[in-house]
Design a protein around this motif. Structure first.
Motif: not given
Length: 112
Positions: A8-25
Motif C-alpha cells: 500500500g505504500g507509494g508516492l502521494v501529493q501533500p493532502g492526499g491519502s494512502l492505506r497500508l495493509s499488513c497481512v500475517a500468517n
C-alpha cells in the motif's frame, strides 16, 4: 515463523491519502502496530492496536487510523491529510508471546 507482508505504500501529493495493509500468517497477537523510519532518523511509533484499544503518536492523531480484521490476520493504517513530514519507510509489527516480529517495510513518499 511469523511472517508479515506489507503493501500500500507509494508516492502521494501533500493532502492526499494512502492505506497500508499488513497481512500475517498468524491470528495470534497481543499488540499489532505500525512504526516508521525517515532517512537519518530513528524508527518511531505511529500507532498500535491491542485488546486495550488504540494508541497514536501525537504527530498523526486525527489523521491516521489503525484497524484490524476480525480474523486478526490483517492490520491497516489509513493515512489522511499526508504531509512531507510523513515520508518514511513504514513497518508493521506484531507482538506474540513477548516476541516482536517486523515486516519488510513499505515506502511512503509525500511530495508534490
Amino acid at each position: 515463523q511469523v511472517q508479515l507482508v506489507e503493501s500500500g505504500g507509494g508516492l502521494v501529493q501533500p493532502g492526499g491519502s494512502l492505506r497500508l495493509s499488513c497481512v500475517a500468517n498468524s491470528t495470534i497477537f497481543s499488540v499489532m502496530g505500525w512504526y516508521r523510519q525517515a532517512p537519518g532518523k530513528e524508527r518511531e511509533l505511529v500507532a498500535t492496536i491491542s485488546g486495550g484499544g488504540t494508541n497514536y503518536a501525537n504527530s498523526v492523531k486525527g489523521r491516521f487510523t489503525i484497524s484490524r480484521t476480525i480474523d486478526k490476520r490483517t492490520v491497516y493504517l489509513q493515512m489522511n491529510r499526508l504531509n512531507p513530514e510523513d515520508t518514511a519507510v513504514y513497518y508493521c509489527m506484531r507482538i506474540i508471546a513477548g516476541n516482536v516480529y517486523w515486516g519488510q517495510g513499505t515506502q511512503v513518499t509525500v511530495s508534490s
